[in-house]
Write a protein that holds these residues in place. Structure first.
Motif, PDB file in Angstrom:
ATOM      1  N   LEU A  58     -12.976   6.771   6.810  1.00 27.54           N
ATOM      2  CA  LEU A  58     -13.335   6.781   8.214  1.00 27.54           C
ATOM      3  C   LEU A  58     -12.168   6.321   9.086  1.00 27.54           C
ATOM      4  CD1 LEU A  58     -16.957   5.342   8.030  1.00 27.54           C
ATOM      5  CD2 LEU A  58     -16.245   7.730   8.101  1.00 27.54           C
ATOM      6  N   ALA A  59     -12.202   6.753  10.333  1.00 22.09           N
ATOM      7  CA  ALA A  59     -11.099   6.499  11.252  1.00 22.09           C
ATOM      8  C   ALA A  59     -11.120   5.065  11.769  1.00 22.09           C
ATOM      9  CB  ALA A  59     -11.164   7.473  12.420  1.00 22.09           C
ATOM     10  N   GLU A  60     -10.017   4.676  12.373  1.00 19.53           N
ATOM     11  CA  GLU A  60      -9.895   3.359  12.996  1.00 19.53           C
ATOM     12  C   GLU A  60     -11.002   3.155  14.024  1.00 19.53           C
ATOM     13  OE1 GLU A  60      -6.524   0.762  15.472  1.00 19.53           O
ATOM     14  OE2 GLU A  60      -6.098   2.816  14.788  1.00 19.53           O
ATOM     15  N   GLY A  61     -11.571   1.962  14.016  1.00 16.74           N
ATOM     16  CA  GLY A  61     -12.631   1.645  14.959  1.00 16.74           C
ATOM     17  C   GLY A  61     -14.022   1.823  14.400  1.00 16.74           C
ATOM     18  N   VAL A  62     -14.150   2.506  13.248  1.00 12.59           N
ATOM     19  CA  VAL A  62     -15.454   2.703  12.618  1.00 12.59           C
ATOM     20  C   VAL A  62     -15.662   1.619  11.574  1.00 12.59           C
ATOM     21  CG1 VAL A  62     -16.924   4.322  11.357  1.00 12.59           C
ATOM     22  CG2 VAL A  62     -15.242   5.182  12.993  1.00 12.59           C
ATOM     23  N   MET A  63     -16.899   1.130  11.487  1.00 10.31           N
ATOM     24  CA  MET A  63     -17.211   0.059  10.549  1.00 10.31           C
ATOM     25  C   MET A  63     -16.791   0.442   9.127  1.00 10.31           C
ATOM     26  SD  MET A  63     -19.352  -1.367   8.158  1.00 10.31           S
ATOM     27  CE  MET A  63     -20.321  -2.824   7.809  1.00 10.31           C
ATOM     28  N   GLY A  64     -16.081  -0.456   8.443  1.00  9.28           N
ATOM     29  CA  GLY A  64     -15.634  -0.199   7.081  1.00  9.28           C
ATOM     30  C   GLY A  64     -14.219   0.310   6.980  1.00  9.28           C
ATOM     31  N   HIS A  65     -13.627   0.713   8.103  1.00 11.05           N
ATOM     32  CA  HIS A  65     -12.220   1.129   8.088  1.00 11.05           C
ATOM     33  C   HIS A  65     -11.352  -0.055   7.691  1.00 11.05           C
ATOM     34  CE1 HIS A  65      -8.512   3.128   9.496  1.00 11.05           C
ATOM     35  NE2 HIS A  65      -8.173   1.926   9.928  1.00 11.05           N
ATOM     36  N   ASP A  66     -10.405   0.185   6.774  1.00  9.81           N
ATOM     37  CA  ASP A  66      -9.518  -0.870   6.297  1.00  9.81           C
ATOM     38  C   ASP A  66      -8.156  -0.720   6.968  1.00  9.81           C
ATOM     39  OD1 ASP A  66      -7.887  -2.640   4.926  1.00  9.81           O
ATOM     40  OD2 ASP A  66      -8.782  -2.223   2.975  1.00  9.81           O
ATOM     41  N   PRO A  67      -7.805  -1.629   7.878  1.00  4.92           N
ATOM     42  CA  PRO A  67      -6.520  -1.495   8.588  1.00  4.92           C
ATOM     43  C   PRO A  67      -5.301  -1.616   7.686  1.00  4.92           C
ATOM     44  CG  PRO A  67      -7.576  -3.606   9.091  1.00  4.92           C
ATOM     45  CD  PRO A  67      -8.572  -2.788   8.336  1.00  4.92           C
ATOM     46  N   SER A  68      -5.489  -2.131   6.469  1.00  2.00           N
ATOM     47  CA  SER A  68      -4.350  -2.257   5.551  1.00  2.00           C
ATOM     48  C   SER A  68      -4.009  -0.932   4.872  1.00  2.00           C
ATOM     49  CB  SER A  68      -4.639  -3.320   4.484  1.00  2.00           C
ATOM     50  OG  SER A  68      -5.610  -2.865   3.549  1.00  2.00           O
ATOM     51  N   LEU A  69      -4.899   0.036   4.939  1.00  2.00           N
ATOM     52  CA  LEU A  69      -4.672   1.328   4.301  1.00  2.00           C
ATOM     53  C   LEU A  69      -4.130   2.320   5.322  1.00  2.00           C
ATOM     54  CD1 LEU A  69      -7.823   1.767   2.036  1.00  2.00           C
ATOM     55  CD2 LEU A  69      -5.469   1.434   1.278  1.00  2.00           C
ATOM     56  N   LYS A  70      -2.894   2.695   5.151  1.00  2.00           N
ATOM     57  CA  LYS A  70      -2.256   3.643   6.055  1.00  2.00           C
ATOM     58  C   LYS A  70      -2.226   5.028   5.406  1.00  2.00           C
ATOM     59  CE  LYS A  70      -1.337   0.203   8.795  1.00  2.00           C
ATOM     60  NZ  LYS A  70      -2.131   0.004  10.031  1.00  2.00           N
ATOM     61  N   PRO A  71      -2.105   6.085   6.201  1.00  6.82           N
ATOM     62  CA  PRO A  71      -1.918   7.409   5.616  1.00  6.82           C
ATOM     63  C   PRO A  71      -0.688   7.428   4.715  1.00  6.82           C
ATOM     64  CG  PRO A  71      -2.436   7.588   7.945  1.00  6.82           C
ATOM     65  CD  PRO A  71      -2.217   6.133   7.672  1.00  6.82           C
ATOM     66  N   ALA A  72      -0.750   8.164   3.627  1.00  5.34           N
ATOM     67  CA  ALA A  72       0.347   8.215   2.665  1.00  5.34           C
ATOM     68  C   ALA A  72       1.645   8.641   3.348  1.00  5.34           C
ATOM     69  CB  ALA A  72       0.006   9.177   1.538  1.00  5.34           C
ATOM     70  N   THR A  73       2.724   7.967   3.013  1.00  3.06           N
ATOM     71  CA  THR A  73       4.031   8.282   3.579  1.00  3.06           C
ATOM     72  C   THR A  73       4.594   9.538   2.925  1.00  3.06           C
ATOM     73  OG1 THR A  73       4.474   5.944   3.981  1.00  3.06           O
ATOM     74  CG2 THR A  73       6.373   7.426   3.942  1.00  3.06           C
ATOM     75  N   PHE A  74       5.012  10.476   3.726  1.00  2.00           N
ATOM     76  CA  PHE A  74       5.587  11.736   3.240  1.00  2.00           C
ATOM     77  C   PHE A  74       6.891  11.441   2.516  1.00  2.00           C
ATOM     78  CE2 PHE A  74       8.225  15.577   4.515  1.00  2.00           C
ATOM     79  CZ  PHE A  74       7.692  16.407   3.546  1.00  2.00           C
ATOM     80  N   ASP A  75       6.984  11.814   1.239  1.00  2.00           N
ATOM     81  CA  ASP A  75       8.154  11.445   0.436  1.00  2.00           C
ATOM     82  C   ASP A  75       8.325  12.450  -0.711  1.00  2.00           C
ATOM     83  OD1 ASP A  75      10.135  10.247  -1.097  1.00  2.00           O
ATOM     84  OD2 ASP A  75       9.343   8.219  -0.853  1.00  2.00           O
ATOM     85  N   VAL A  76       9.064  13.532  -0.446  1.00  2.59           N
ATOM     86  CA  VAL A  76       9.257  14.590  -1.436  1.00  2.59           C
ATOM     87  C   VAL A  76      10.027  14.096  -2.659  1.00  2.59           C
ATOM     88  CG1 VAL A  76      10.405  16.806  -1.868  1.00  2.59           C
ATOM     89  CG2 VAL A  76       8.975  16.500   0.162  1.00  2.59           C
ATOM     90  N   PRO A  77      11.166  13.369  -2.511  1.00  2.00           N
ATOM     91  CA  PRO A  77      11.886  12.909  -3.704  1.00  2.00           C
ATOM     92  C   PRO A  77      11.020  12.057  -4.633  1.00  2.00           C
ATOM     93  CG  PRO A  77      13.279  12.705  -1.776  1.00  2.00           C
ATOM     94  CD  PRO A  77      11.909  13.050  -1.280  1.00  2.00           C
ATOM     95  N   ARG A  78      10.238  11.146  -4.066  1.00  2.00           N
ATOM     96  CA  ARG A  78       9.368  10.322  -4.905  1.00  2.00           C
ATOM     97  C   ARG A  78       8.298  11.184  -5.586  1.00  2.00           C
ATOM     98  NH1 ARG A  78       7.149   5.877  -6.709  1.00  2.00           N
ATOM     99  NH2 ARG A  78       4.906   5.499  -6.497  1.00  2.00           N
ATOM    100  N   ALA A  79       7.768  12.163  -4.870  1.00  2.00           N
ATOM    101  CA  ALA A  79       6.764  13.046  -5.469  1.00  2.00           C
ATOM    102  C   ALA A  79       7.361  13.791  -6.663  1.00  2.00           C
ATOM    103  CB  ALA A  79       6.244  14.029  -4.428  1.00  2.00           C
ATOM    104  N   GLN A  80       8.587  14.254  -6.524  1.00  2.00           N
ATOM    105  CA  GLN A  80       9.239  14.958  -7.630  1.00  2.00           C
ATOM    106  C   GLN A  80       9.443  14.025  -8.827  1.00  2.00           C
ATOM    107  OE1 GLN A  80      12.616  16.219  -5.288  1.00  2.00           O
ATOM    108  NE2 GLN A  80      11.851  18.337  -5.135  1.00  2.00           N
ATOM    109  N   GLN A  81       9.807  12.771  -8.542  1.00  2.00           N
ATOM    110  CA  GLN A  81       9.994  11.809  -9.621  1.00  2.00           C
ATOM    111  C   GLN A  81       8.667  11.503 -10.317  1.00  2.00           C
ATOM    112  OE1 GLN A  81      13.005  10.453 -10.793  1.00  2.00           O
ATOM    113  NE2 GLN A  81      11.585   9.879 -12.446  1.00  2.00           N
ATOM    114  N   LEU A  82       7.611  11.393  -9.570  1.00  2.00           N
ATOM    115  CA  LEU A  82       6.299  11.134 -10.157  1.00  2.00           C
ATOM    116  C   LEU A  82       5.885  12.265 -11.093  1.00  2.00           C
ATOM    117  CD1 LEU A  82       4.453   9.661  -7.053  1.00  2.00           C
ATOM    118  CD2 LEU A  82       4.807   8.471  -9.230  1.00  2.00           C
ATOM    119  N   LEU A  83       6.174  13.503 -10.705  1.00  2.00           N
ATOM    120  CA  LEU A  83       5.855  14.629 -11.578  1.00  2.00           C
ATOM    121  C   LEU A  83       6.676  14.581 -12.857  1.00  2.00           C
ATOM    122  CD1 LEU A  83       5.451  17.683  -9.148  1.00  2.00           C
ATOM    123  CD2 LEU A  83       3.670  16.365 -10.281  1.00  2.00           C
ATOM    124  N   ARG A  84       7.955  14.218 -12.730  1.00  2.00           N
ATOM    125  CA  ARG A  84       8.787  14.091 -13.934  1.00  2.00           C
ATOM    126  C   ARG A  84       8.240  12.994 -14.840  1.00  2.00           C
ATOM    127  NH1 ARG A  84      13.029  15.174 -10.115  1.00  2.00           N
ATOM    128  NH2 ARG A  84      13.370  12.922  -9.786  1.00  2.00           N
TER     129      ARG A  84
END
Length: 521
Positions: free
Chosen positions: A324-350
């Motif tokens: 749920l979005a910010e301002g709705v009950m149960g939203h966790d402000p510590s959880l941010k949308p995943a940071t876009f990171d192609v090099p790390r994604a490639q490493q994770l697949l390897r």
């Protein structure tokens, strides 16, 4: 398919209204699939059937609870809720509404055949119904349930005269489409349109429309063309790319509101033989890469959510990292949308053993959510950068949801908001370990299961204290997001357009119905 004309008395009422009676013509982009109010927990279905069928508890445009067929409700003990029902309410055929209709409704819900999304998520927590008198009913639960009134806003009530075995076809052909709502059904063509007339005996506020024409125009451009031509007076799911142009049209007005809905991808967590997954050259894999959390994380962080919001959604959305979005009950402000990171994604697949990527089927609807087909195309292009070749299949929503319910896709696009204003309904429906008898995981297409998550959810569902309940929701959310139970993409903004003489009250639950529209002052 021929339209089904209902009882002659209904048509007679329409004739008496006269040719000059005002008709509201609405065109929606999301395909409704049935007049059966218990067939599928799908927003277009709910919006359509709310014209005909009432709930015990209603909600306003901000999803705050309001009296419905129940005038009031009280927790008489930790495990008993009492609902006082409106007196003098009648069904469209003139028979009286009583507590026995609620009993029959609850008995019918778990027995709906071939339901792609069961309403048992709203009913299973009730262990026993006690009819105190014709206008008082008590709901007994096995444990404290602080959200019972919220849950009751999700269940359409049907007449006991049809019994518990009434088939979906009997609602679609009109025989059982007898409600207590503000409009009475005149005709219905599945997947196409419905015609309704005002119910003069409705208990709620007088409706300004003598008739309502409610139809599907799935194509965005065709829907807008119909509005501009005056063929319809209101449309929903306005394409974000068309908003500025419509705002500059003196004959059109725009209404918008931030939505409760989270657009996300589900991924098959359980099966090695999940269909649509293969090696980079189409070879069979012994183990599905989707079962590896490193792969799921790679798929998540290789999606540029900001780009989707700006380029695909035209700014009418916000990146998402949880239910749920910010301002709705149960939203966790510590959880941010995943940071876009192609090099790390490639490493994770390897690291996961897929240095050359893999192929996967990515499915989704093309007429349900704002820009849904464009979203999955954009995701596929982003995944290509890390060597994951996505074979995109976009299809009409009725086809997609039926196939999705049969677990035919390894990854699919979907959307879910909240039925209560809290994260309990997406958690119960989407993430909880599937258990049909308990109404858990009824829409869990990822087949996700985590006992720690389930335990926290169960505690939250029985915790009366709001702050303690919210903290349990947040703990459960952190577990699910760390597992990538789903991949959240964004929270969309709901957009309507209407002719200048019609005013639309925008709602955050995305539902489109005549009761939120009136002649402009």
């Amino acid at each position: 398919m021929h339209k089904t004309l209902l009882a002659t008395t209904f048509l007679a009422f329409g004739a008496m209204a006269g040719a000059s009676a005002q008709t509201l013509n609405i065109a929606v982009g999301g395909a409704f699939t049935s007049m059966d109010p218990h067939y599928h927990t799908l927003t277009p279905n709910n919006a359509l059937n709310k014209h005909v069928f009432d709930r015990l508890v209603g909600t306003d445009e901000d999803f705050r609870l309001r009296p419905g067929l129940a005038e009031s409700w009280t927790s008489v003990s930790p495990t008993v809720w009492e609902f006082k029902l409106r007196q003098g309410v009648t069904w469209h055929d003139g028979s009286p509404f009583t507590a026995e209709d609620i009993v029959s409704t609850f008995e019918r819900v778990p027995n709906v055949r071939n339901s792609p999304g069961s309403y048992t998520i709203y009913t299973r927590q009730v262990q026993r119904l006690e009819v105190v008198d014709p206008h008082t009913i008590r709901m007994h639960t096995a444990s404290p349930n602080p959200l019972m009134p919220n849950w009751m806003s999700g269940i359409p009530i049907i007449s006991k005269q049809f019994g518990t075995d009434i088939d979906t076809a009997d609602f679609n052909n009109g025989r059982a489409a007898i409600g207590t709502g503000p409009y009475r059904l005149l005709s219905y063509t599945p997947g196409s349109d419905a015609m309704m007339e005002r119910n003069p005996a409705w208990w709620g506020p007088a409706q300004p429309w003598a008739r309502v024409s409610y139809r599907i125009i799935a194509n965005d451009a065709s829907r807008i063309a119909a509005l501009r031509a005056g063929d319809v007076q209101v449309i929903d799911a306005v394409s974000t790319r068309d908003v500025d142009t419509l705002r500059n049209d003196a004959n059109i007005r725009i209404a918008s509101r931030a939505a409760l809905r989270n657009i996300y991808l589900y991924l098959d967590h359980q099966r090695d033989d999940t269909p649509g997954v293969s090696g980079p050259n189409g070879e069979r894999l012994e183990r599905s890469p989707l079962r590896d959390n490193r792969v799921r994380e790679a798929l998540s962080i290789s999606v540029n959510r900001d780009a989707i919001v700006s380029r695909v959604m035209g700014g009418f959305a916000s990146p998402s990292g949880q239910f749920l979005a910010e301002g709705v009950m149960g939203h966790d402000p510590s959880l941010k949308p995943a940071t876009f990171d192609v090099p790390r994604a490639q490493q994770l697949l390897r690291d996961a053993g897929f240095p050359n990527g893999f192929r996967v089927l990515l499915a989704g609807p093309n007429n349900r959510y704002v820009n849904d087909a464009q979203i999955i195309q954009a995701v596929a292009q982003m995944w290509a950068r890390i060597g994951v070749r996505a074979d995109v299949q976009a299809m009409p929503s009725n086809v997609y949801f039926s196939r999705s319910a049969r677990n035919e896709f390894p990854i699919g696009l979907s959307g879910w908001g909240t039925g209560t204003g809290e994260p309990d309904s997406p958690m119960v429906g989407l993430i909880a370990t599937p258990n049909r008898d308990r109404g858990r995981g009824t829409s869990n297409r990822s087949l996700y299961s985590n006992p720690e998550f389930d335990a926290l959810l169960e505690r939250a569902l029985t915790t009366i204290d709001v702050e303690q309940r919210e903290e349990l929701y947040r703990q459960a959310t952190r577990i699910a997001m760390a597992d990538h139970a789903i991949i959240p993409l964004h929270h969309q903004v709901n957009i309507w357009a209407s002719r200048r003489n019609i005013q639309v009250l925008a709602r955050n639950d995305e539902e489109t119905y005549a009761m939120s529209m009136k002649p402009a002052e």
